[in-house]
Scaffold this active site. Structure first.
Site, PDB file in Angstrom:
ATOM      1  CG  HIS A 166      53.707  24.210  77.197  1.00  0.00           C
ATOM      2  ND1 HIS A 166      54.561  23.406  77.226  1.00  0.00           N
ATOM      3  CD2 HIS A 166      52.497  23.734  78.286  1.00  0.00           C
ATOM      4  CE1 HIS A 166      54.209  22.188  77.907  1.00  0.00           C
ATOM      5  NE2 HIS A 166      53.096  22.517  78.343  1.00  0.00           N
ATOM      6  CG  ASP A 375      59.331  31.278  71.268  1.00  0.00           C
ATOM      7  OD1 ASP A 375      58.611  30.492  71.992  1.00  0.00           O
ATOM      8  OD2 ASP A 375      59.824  30.949  70.238  1.00  0.00           O
TER       9      ASP A 375
HETATM   10  C1  GDG Z   1      55.093  26.329  72.416  1.00  0.00           C
HETATM   11  C2  GDG Z   1      55.893  27.630  72.972  1.00  0.00           C
HETATM   12  C3  GDG Z   1      57.873  26.353  73.942  1.00  0.00           C
HETATM   13  C4  GDG Z   1      58.875  22.312  63.918  1.00  0.00           C
HETATM   14  N1  GDG Z   1      58.632  22.104  62.689  1.00  0.00           N
HETATM   15  C5  GDG Z   1      58.777  20.669  62.663  1.00  0.00           C
HETATM   16  C6  GDG Z   1      58.816  20.207  63.808  1.00  0.00           C
HETATM   17  N2  GDG Z   1      58.842  21.319  64.750  1.00  0.00           N
HETATM   18  C7  GDG Z   1      59.040  20.915  66.107  1.00  0.00           C
HETATM   19  C8  GDG Z   1      60.410  21.367  66.815  1.00  0.00           C
HETATM   20  C9  GDG Z   1      60.071  21.588  68.200  1.00  0.00           C
HETATM   21  C10 GDG Z   1      58.529  21.998  68.201  1.00  0.00           C
HETATM   22  O1  GDG Z   1      58.029  21.661  67.014  1.00  0.00           O
HETATM   23  C11 GDG Z   1      58.386  23.455  68.108  1.00  0.00           C
HETATM   24  O2  GDG Z   1      58.618  23.808  69.553  1.00  0.00           O
HETATM   25  P1  GDG Z   1      59.132  25.691  69.913  1.00  0.00           P
HETATM   26  O3  GDG Z   1      59.445  25.331  71.416  1.00  0.00           O
HETATM   27  O4  GDG Z   1      59.943  25.832  69.125  1.00  0.00           O
HETATM   28  O5  GDG Z   1      57.647  26.203  69.665  1.00  0.00           O
HETATM   29  P2  GDG Z   1      56.012  26.352  69.768  1.00  0.00           P
HETATM   30  O6  GDG Z   1      55.521  25.347  68.718  1.00  0.00           O
HETATM   31  O7  GDG Z   1      55.670  27.695  69.720  1.00  0.00           O
HETATM   32  O8  GDG Z   1      55.736  25.634  71.261  1.00  0.00           O
HETATM   33  C12 GDG Z   1      57.399  27.427  73.101  1.00  0.00           C
HETATM   34  C13 GDG Z   1      56.986  25.169  73.693  1.00  0.00           C
HETATM   35  O9  GDG Z   1      55.554  25.420  73.460  1.00  0.00           O
HETATM   36  C14 GDG Z   1      57.110  23.834  74.756  1.00  0.00           C
HETATM   37  O10 GDG Z   1      57.008  24.470  76.026  1.00  0.00           O
HETATM   38  O11 GDG Z   1      59.143  25.930  74.040  1.00  0.00           O
HETATM   39  O12 GDG Z   1      57.847  28.850  73.473  1.00  0.00           O
HETATM   40  O13 GDG Z   1      55.743  28.340  72.214  1.00  0.00           O
HETATM   41  O14 GDG Z   1      60.256  20.529  68.967  1.00  0.00           O
HETATM   42  O15 GDG Z   1      61.181  20.515  66.414  1.00  0.00           O
HETATM   43  N3  GDG Z   1      58.744  18.862  63.914  1.00  0.00           N
HETATM   44  C15 GDG Z   1      58.542  18.222  63.024  1.00  0.00           C
HETATM   45  N4  GDG Z   1      58.553  18.594  61.701  1.00  0.00           N
HETATM   46  C16 GDG Z   1      58.342  19.925  61.383  1.00  0.00           C
HETATM   47  O16 GDG Z   1      58.380  20.277  60.245  1.00  0.00           O
HETATM   48  N5  GDG Z   1      58.752  16.686  63.218  1.00  0.00           N
END
Ligand code: GDG
Length: 482
Positions: A166, A375
């Site tokens: 990921h 990212d």
């Molecule tokens: C890894 C990789 C890749 C965030 N704050 C809250 C919340 N979130 C949710 C967001 C989003 C998820 O968490 C974060 O996903 P990201 O993709 O932005 O980042 P990582 O956590 O670093 O994820 C990344 C991912 O894996 C998938 O392959 O895209 O590059 O680093 O869905 O909405 N959700 C809730 N409350 C929050 O306060 N409910």
């Protein structure tokens, strides 16, 4: 494990897709499915195949017995306090995480972290070997479990094994720093398909197999040391677009958005950031750009305010504590210099929110800033776009997020270049509505065709899952077939 519970489809991930709900006074745990995109994507296949998900359930010490939730069999793996420090916070999050993200923070190497990483990976592999039916398909997820594919193949050569990373896979010069680089590479080569977020990451991996193991990759395939073909390719992950749209369209969210905008003093422009509080996300750079724009008068309070949600993350690791101190100092400084009584320039929220509250924030954000230094993908950028049901709003997106390859019409920027970041922010704030709509429409259309189910189907088809198409056709409504 008896054959009666053996599954023809097994997911292995560091975490189970559930949260424990403890009700005072009641004995025993109850569980709720967590809202992540990964489980949404895999749920139909797990249901259709009577599949099993193996992972840590949270907490230290003994794990609960396997149980079933929403048609998925869940098989919890225990982690003790030392393993949490060494395997999880140590080798996974203080060695691999910074190294794989361009070493934006210095990776630390400790031999006892590695030992624990190996030991925990072996535990996950053994559990998968016990849960999988003959010739089953096993899909291993992410950087915490890179040794599992080879360990599992040694135990169960009959299985089809997939692995998906990921996070980014680093350029060869960086990967070469890793003291146990050969073990990691051989661990991954235990899979039949190794999936990455971008073509560049797959290329980095293939190049390393040549450089470190003398293998001869051709196009997307490399023959491993045991003669098996291993496919390494990119399968960019996405979101459950329909469900994000549905939440954004609900009355509850629309009403909450109105309330939030009023609570912020009904400014002309709201700039939003939503990130885990992680040094890869570029929060400091974004704040600095905002401060300079307020300072030179290109933006001003109360016309423009910023909302920064920084979800608490990995709080026992020193780099994360240091980042929190820096970010909070910077927020304080900006508010001290540019806020007014009752109107801060930056609304900083170090909290987690419900999906609905996040959706309401996406709805009020005239400009969304997603500016990571590196990212794998970044799902927040995709969620923002899918939520913009009126096709307005501007997304400022780092070139170094995997999402930049999918969201081509975003206002893209190199977040290391402060002047560029400032001018792109201003361009986004001032962008005319027709330009916003042109960009947003194109990105929304793309996300409808490229959602998380499209991602899962693509990977599983490459892995040779015959029933994949059926599972997605019936989409969530098939009964468990045991
Ligand atoms: C890894 C990789 C890749 C965030 N704050 C809250 C919340 N979130 C949710 C967001 C989003 C998820 O968490 C974060 O996903 P990201 O993709 O932005 O980042 P990582 O956590 O670093 O994820 C990344 C991912 O894996 C998938 O392959 O895209 O590059 O680093 O869905 O909405 N959700 C809730 N409350 C929050 O306060 N409910």
């Amino acid at each position: 494990m008896s054959d009666s519970t053996a599954s023809s489809f097994v997911v292995v991930a560091n975490r189970l897709p559930v949260d424990r709900i403890t009700t005072p006074g009641s004995d025993g745990d109850t569980w709720r499915r967590s809202p992540g995109g990964l489980v949404t994507a895999l749920h139909p296949v797990l249901q259709a195949e009577a599949g099993t998900w193996i992972g840590w359930a949270g907490g230290e010490g003994p794990a609960p017995s396997p149980f079933t939730l929403d048609g998925m069999r869940l098989s919890p793996v225990p982690l003790d306090a030392d393993e949490l420090r060494n395997y999880y916070e140590g080798f996974s999050n203080a060695t691999l995480w910074p190294l794989y993200h361009d070493a934006v923070e210095q990776p630390a190497f400790h031999r006892h972290w590695w030992k624990s990483y190996e030991q925990v990976n072996a535990r996950f592999a053994e559990r998968a070997a016990a849960e999988a039916a003959p010739n089953a398909l096993v899909w291993v997820q992410d950087y915490q479990l890179q040794l599992v594919p080879a360990m599992l193949r040694r135990l169960r050569p009959d299985l089809r094994i997939g692995f998906f990373l990921h996070i980014p896979f680093p350029p060869t010069e960086l990967f070469m720093q890793l003291p146990r680089r050969l073990d990691i590479l051989r661990g991954l080569l235990g899979a039949d398909v190794v999936g990455f977020q971008s073509p560049g990451a797959a290329q980095n991996f293939l190049r390393l197999t040549r450089q470190l193991l003398g293998l001869k990759p051709r196009a997307h395939i490399v023959e491993a040391e045991d003669g098996r073909p291993v496919r390494a390719e990119s399968y960019p992950i996405s979101i459950d677009t329909a469900s994000v749209e549905q939440i954004a369209a609900s009355d509850v969210v629309a009403n909450r958005a109105k309330e939030l905008r009023a609570e912020l003093g009904d400014p002309k422009t709201i700039i939003l950031g939503v990130d885990r509080l992680d040094y890869t996300k570029g929060i400091e750079q974004r704040l600095k750009a905002f401060r300079e724009l307020l300072s030179n008068g290109e933006l001003s309070v109360p016309d423009t305010v910023m909302v920064q949600v920084a979800t608490p993350s990995r709080e026992r690791i020193e780099h994360y504590r240091a980042l929190r101190r820096t970010v909070e100092r910077e927020v304080g400084r900006i508010n001290g210099d540019f806020g007014r009584v009752g109107i801060p320039a930056v609304h900083y929220l170090h909290q987690s929110y419900s999906r609905e509250e996040l959706a309401a924030l996406y709805l009020i954000a005239d400009v969304m800033t997603v500016t990571p230094l590196r990212d794998g993908m970044n799902l927040v950028a995709k969620e923002y776009v899918a939520s913009r049901l009126n096709n307005d709003g501007a997304l400022v997106l780092s070139e170094f997020a995997g999402a930049a390859a999918d969201l081509k019409q975003a206002f893209q920027v190199n977040p290391h270049d402060l002047d560029a970041l400032k001018s792109v922010l201003v361009a986004a704030v001032r962008s005319p509505l027709d330009e916003q709509r042109r960009r947003m429409r194109a990105m929304r259309r793309y996300l409808r065709g490229h959602d998380v189910k499209h991602w899962a189907r693509g990977f599983l088809t490459a892995l040779g899952a015959p029933e994949t198409a059926t599972a997605y056709d019936s989409d969530n409504i098939r009964e468990t077939s045991t």
